[in-house]
Design an enzyme around this catalytic site. Structure first.
Site, PDB file in Angstrom:
ATOM      1  N   ASN A  80       0.791  -1.221   0.000  1.00  0.00           N
ATOM      2  CA  ASN A  80       0.000   0.000   0.000  1.00  0.00           C
ATOM      3  C   ASN A  80       0.828   1.279   0.000  1.00  0.00           C
ATOM      4  O   ASN A  80       0.303   2.361   0.226  1.00  0.00           O
ATOM      5  CB  ASN A  80      -0.942   0.010   1.195  1.00  0.00           C
ATOM      6  CG  ASN A  80      -1.823  -1.220   1.233  1.00  0.00           C
ATOM      7  OD1 ASN A  80      -1.503  -2.200   1.896  1.00  0.00           O
ATOM      8  ND2 ASN A  80      -2.901  -1.202   0.476  1.00  0.00           N
ATOM      9  N   MET A  89       1.282   6.865   0.373  1.00  0.00           N
ATOM     10  CA  MET A  89       0.645   5.810   1.125  1.00  0.00           C
ATOM     11  C   MET A  89      -0.839   5.842   0.858  1.00  0.00           C
ATOM     12  O   MET A  89      -1.458   6.888   0.779  1.00  0.00           O
ATOM     13  CB  MET A  89       0.904   6.075   2.592  1.00  0.00           C
ATOM     14  CG  MET A  89       0.364   5.021   3.490  1.00  0.00           C
ATOM     15  SD  MET A  89       0.931   5.378   5.125  1.00  0.00           S
ATOM     16  CE  MET A  89       0.768   3.776   5.854  1.00  0.00           C
ATOM     17  N   CYS A  90      -1.379   4.648   0.703  1.00  0.00           N
ATOM     18  CA  CYS A  90      -2.807   4.589   0.448  1.00  0.00           C
ATOM     19  C   CYS A  90      -3.500   4.225   1.746  1.00  0.00           C
ATOM     20  O   CYS A  90      -3.611   3.058   2.098  1.00  0.00           O
ATOM     21  CB  CYS A  90      -3.080   3.543  -0.618  1.00  0.00           C
ATOM     22  SG  CYS A  90      -4.798   3.451  -1.034  1.00  0.00           S
ATOM     23  N   LEU A  91      -3.901   5.232   2.443  1.00  0.00           N
ATOM     24  CA  LEU A  91      -4.521   5.017   3.739  1.00  0.00           C
ATOM     25  C   LEU A  91      -5.992   5.398   3.605  1.00  0.00           C
ATOM     26  O   LEU A  91      -6.312   6.539   3.297  1.00  0.00           O
ATOM     27  CB  LEU A  91      -3.816   5.906   4.771  1.00  0.00           C
ATOM     28  CG  LEU A  91      -3.918   5.516   6.232  1.00  0.00           C
ATOM     29  CD1 LEU A  91      -3.488   4.072   6.437  1.00  0.00           C
ATOM     30  CD2 LEU A  91      -3.054   6.427   7.074  1.00  0.00           C
TER      31      LEU A  91
END
Lengths: 153, 775
Positions: A80, A89-91
């Site tokens: 991610n 970042m894929c939050l």
């Protein structure tokens, strides 16, 4: 602007006085509360354990109405997080349509930590890493460890 | 703005912060009763107004304005004065969202609360009616002063005013008023309480009264209340545009770096997103470059983009494609594929054929790919066999199953022998050279009888040369010199090769050899040269011949050769390669050494080893053929042996012009060697192979010859020099032909030989040993 600063200052005080385990926070630049340096230890029990990851948290001027951005400055091999200079970042909680003004930075940091513990391969930004994670867990762990050793020391 | 005060405050006491913010004009009235009087008074004043107002800001009519102005002014003043105020009391409630003290509450249906300012901000500015806490849709919220009362407890009687537009129900008119106040076009100047009628009015006001400007981009896009905007003097505005508040060391930074500029239009945009949208719509980007690197690169318009296409990529030049735009490819191969597919009908056959050629120069081959290729190629080669025997691709070269291959093999052998004999008779070494190249190494092995012969040949050659040159007219001589120069450049000034070259030419002239043979010999000589360069040379040579038919047949021969050999790019196949293109191989091999010597010897060796293992089997199986293989392998080995006789030969390696071949080389080399005998691999400076070939002659005395002899040779060599290493390899071949057992023996011999051999090729030794294992 001014308002966001108030909220940010408040949160900064909270996080500094009681940071999540394995996380330390400081301002990238003392006069700018919108950029935070985060040092995060790789959570124990993960391939990232032992690594020290540096992240940059940028709070927009209209924080908290707009979501902050959190990037890994230390390269990390994770489904991610983009495996490049940006370390985007894929939050989930930081996505525009999910972000809630009530979300606290503290919870962002914990979410980030949690993501290290439990990668989310179905919402990956690095497809190849996600695939490895799904299909070859052992290989994934090994490689992630290697990269941790390589970059996060 | 009040930022200075603010920051002062906030730094001191973060959570509660000061309340001095210019924006929160009404806030002072919040929890404290201090100002109560003034406020109420105001409220009263405005009551009427608020009552009839539907809360849209436009409502401020003249009278009301005045009243309001007054009141705000009062409010502001009060705020300023009451700084150290009661709100800092412990019980003051703080908005969860903005961390400011709450003056009025906003309650959503989910009973989450914020201050009325945050609620209004979200609803009016961010246009979202979701709850700030839980994102539950809240079509209506209630603005109230009660900190505890639940949403559902409000009845219609509790509501004095409703704003359907932004979805707010007000508990009392005072709140209405405070809310409306925020929505007016208030002048941002903290000391000015003018509310204007609209943006133009406000801009005018700010300019006229305060001699300042507001940022047009910010006022359009920034989601803040009017009075929260900034005022700039001219210079400040400039700075704001270009650098934002990025001012190291300054106290009040937000990370705003200025409004991004579109370099093409000179226009600034509010933020990166806006700039992106603009660029996407107004400008072009190169999708090929985009694919390569993440950084988007824009072009002002399609014209400039097309220039870029032409310059940096492969653009289809057909008219329809130009009109269609964006018909551009990343590689030449893609372009050719496109042209064949879409425009194939309009192209001549020749052009189409040329197009199918793949220039391997910049090609990075992967083994698997090459293998596939090879399979196809070998078949073709067989078919073709009848045609150009001596040519590059030796059909038989395949490591195929012995049975099927056998017949061909013999054929070939016979043919070769014949050729060898002929050539020997005619004294033109050239032939040999040609043969050698095609069936590369073969000669060398057998041939080891060297030195004397080669010398003789050389002298013969010299004689020929002289004869050839003397009668020429000057002009021709000039041209002749040109050709020689070119050739010597291509040959890296290798005198031996050069004399071979001359020799070949003259024997063709004297009808000693055919045009085809000449081409073949050239091919052997110029194994390192790209076919293009070779083509040029051959054309020049053809021009030298006075006899037109000679020139023509030479050209024809060249074209034939190309047709045959270039259709199929000599893809370096891994092990399998043996079969197909001897010449290719030869080329490869020769180049290999140079490459390896110059650069990464180790890498190659590892590869070799791998290949060996993979090829080991095939080589074994094709025993009988091996011999002929041996030839192939021989090229390398021969080269080695040749080195002895002609030690002086400079290895082309270092100077090799960067023709694409080199890249291929590493692959090839290993492959070829692998298929053959491993020992062959280690062969040293292949480049010499050619020269050796020349001297050598007897490409023919092949496998048949007893291994022993060979051995003898090998040994002798060894003694003489390092070349020995190579020779042993030859032996190995020979032995293979005989029997596997013999092979192994030979191998072992080799080993020994190598051991004795020279210190130089230690690496080789190592390889050999490995090979032995295979054997």
């Amino acid at each position: 602007m001014a308002n966001s600063q108030r909220r940010i200052t408040k949160e900064l005080a909270e996080v500094t006085s009681d940071p999540p385990a394995g996380v330390t926070v400081s301002l990238a630049n003392e006069s700018n509360v919108h950029e935070w340096n985060i040092m995060m230890d790789g959570p124990p029990g993960t391939p990232y354990a032992g690594g020290k990851f540096k992240l940059l948290l940028v709070l927009p001027t209209d924080y908290p109405f707009k979501a902050p951005t959190l990037n890994f400055k230390t390269k990390i091999w994770h489904p991610n997080v983009t495996f490049d200079e940006k370390g985007s970042m894929c939050l989930g909680m930081l996505k525009g349509d999910v972000w809630k003004p009530s979300s606290k930075i503290m919870s962002i940091l914990t979410a980030a930590q949690q993501l290290l513990v439990e990668p989310n391969p179905d919402d990956a930004v690095e497809a190849s890493i996600a695939q490895k994670f799904k299909e070859d867990k052992a290989g994934f762990i090994k490689e992630a460890q290697e990269y941790t050793k390589k970059y996060a020391n | 703005m009040a930022s200075a005060q603010d920051t002062a405050n906030s730094s001191g006491d973060a959570p509660r912060g000061g309340r001095g913010r210019g924006r929160s004009r009404g806030r002072g009235r919040g929890g404290s009763g201090n100002e109560g009087g003034a406020r109420r008074g105001r409220g009263g004043n405005r009551g009427a107004f608020a009552g009839h107002a539907t809360i849209s800001e436009g409502n401020g009519n003249g009278n009301a304005m005045n009243a309001k102005d007054l009141s705000t002014r009062v409010a502001k003043k009060a705020e300023g004065e009451t700084k150290p105020e009661p709100e800092e009391d412990d019980d003051a409630e703080v908005c969860f969202i903005c961390a400011s003290t709450i003056s009025h509450h906003s309650v959503a249906p989910c009973n989450h609360r914020t201050c009325h300012i945050c609620a209004l901000r979200m609803r009016a500015l961010y246009k979202t009616k979701d709850c700030a806490h839980c994102r539950t849709a809240a079509p209506m919220v209630i603005f109230t002063d009660s900190a505890t009362k639940h949403y559902e407890e409000y009845s219609t009687s509790d509501i004095t005013t409703t704003d359907e537009n932004i979805g707010i129900r007000y508990e009392n008119n005072e709140i209405v008023e405070d809310t409306l106040l925020l929505l007016r076009y208030n002048c941002p100047d903290p000391s000015c309480d003018v509310a204007c009628l609209g943006w133009p009015d406000l801009h005018r006001h700010v300019r006229a009264i305060h001699h300042k400007k507001m940022c047009d981009l910010c006022t359009r896009h920034k989601k803040v209340f009017t009075h929260e905007h900034e005022l700039f003097a001219d210079k400040e505005l400039q700075r704001h545009m270009t650098k934002g508040d990025d001012n190291p060391g300054a106290v009040d930074q937000s990370g705003f770096k200025g409004h991004p500029l579109c370099g093409f239009c000179g226009q600034r945009f509010y933020g990166d997103d806006e700039l992106y949208v603009h660029c996407r719509e107004k400008h072009e980007r190169c999708f090929i470059c985009d694919r390569r690197s993440g950084q988007p690169q824009y072009y002002q318009n399609y014209e400039t983009l097309a220039l870029h296409f032409r310059k940096d990529h492969f653009m289809c030049a057909e008219r329809e494609c130009l009109e269609d735009r964006f018909t551009v490819f990343e590689t030449e191969m893609d372009l050719k594929a496109h042209q064949l597919e879409k425009h194939g009908s309009t192209l001549s056959k020749d052009v189409r054929r040329d197009m199918r050629n793949v220039d391997l120069a910049a090609f990075d081959l992967r083994t698997s790919y090459a293998q596939e290729r090879r399979g196809g190629g070998s078949q073709r080669d067989q078919q073709r066999e009848g045609r150009g025997r001596g040519r590059g691709r030796d059909p038989n070269a395949e490591p195929l199953p012995a049975s099927s291959a056998q017949p061909l093999r013999r054929d070939e052998q016979a043919f070769q022998r014949q050729m060898a004999i002929q050539s020997a008779q005619s004294v033109s070494t050239r032939t040999f050279g040609g043969q050698l190249t095609s069936t590369p190494a073969a000669p060398p092995q057998n041939v080891p009888r060297p030195a004397p012969n080669s010398e003789a040949v050389a002298t013969a050659v010299a004689g020929l040369d002289l004869a050839d040159l003397s009668p020429q007219e000057q002009a021709r001589q000039l041209r002749h010199r040109g050709v020689i120069e070119r050739a010597s450049t291509l040959l890296q000034n290798d005198q031996t090769k050069l004399s071979q070259f001359r020799n070949s030419i003259s024997s063709y002239r004297s009808n000693a050899i055919t045009a085809t043979a000449l081409i073949d010999s050239f091919f052997a000589l110029f194994s390192d040269t790209s076919s293009n360069a070779l083509g040029t040379l051959i054309r020049e040579v053809a021009d030298l011949y006075e006899d037109k038919s000679k020139a023509d047949s030479l050209r024809t021969a060249w074209n034939d050769w190309r047709a045959i050999n270039e259709d199929y790019p000599s893809l370096p196949g891994p092990s399998g390669m043996t079969d197909a293109l001897p010449q290719g191989w030869a080329r490869v091999i020769s180049s290999t050494p140079s490459a390896s010597s110059t650069s990464s010897a180790p890498a190659k060796s590892t590869r070799v080893l791998k290949l060996k293992s993979s090829t080991a089997q095939s080589s074994r199986s094709s025993v009988s053929q091996t011999r002929s293989w041996g030839t192939a392998g021989a090229s390398s080995s021969s080269s080695a042996s040749s080195s002895n006789p002609f030690p002086g030969l400079p290895t082309p390696a270092g100077s090799r012009p960067g023709n694409g071949r080199i890249t291929t080389v590493p692959w090839v080399a290993p492959a070829s060697s692998g298929s053959n005998t491993p020992p062959a691999r280690p062969t040293p400076p292949p480049s010499r192979s050619v020269s050796r070939a020349t001297d050598a002659f007897p490409a023919l005395p092949p496998a048949a010859k007893p291994q022993t002899t060979i051995f003898g040779y090998g040994n002798g060599r060894m003694v003489r020099r390092d070349g020995g290493t190579a020779s042993p390899s030859t032996n190995a071949w020979g032995s293979n032909a005989g029997s596997s057992a013999g092979a192994s023996a030979a191998a072992s011999e080799n080993e020994e030989g190598s051991g004795q051999g020279n210190g130089k090729k230690k690496g080789n030794k190592g390889k050999k040993q490995v090979l032995m294992g295979w054997g």
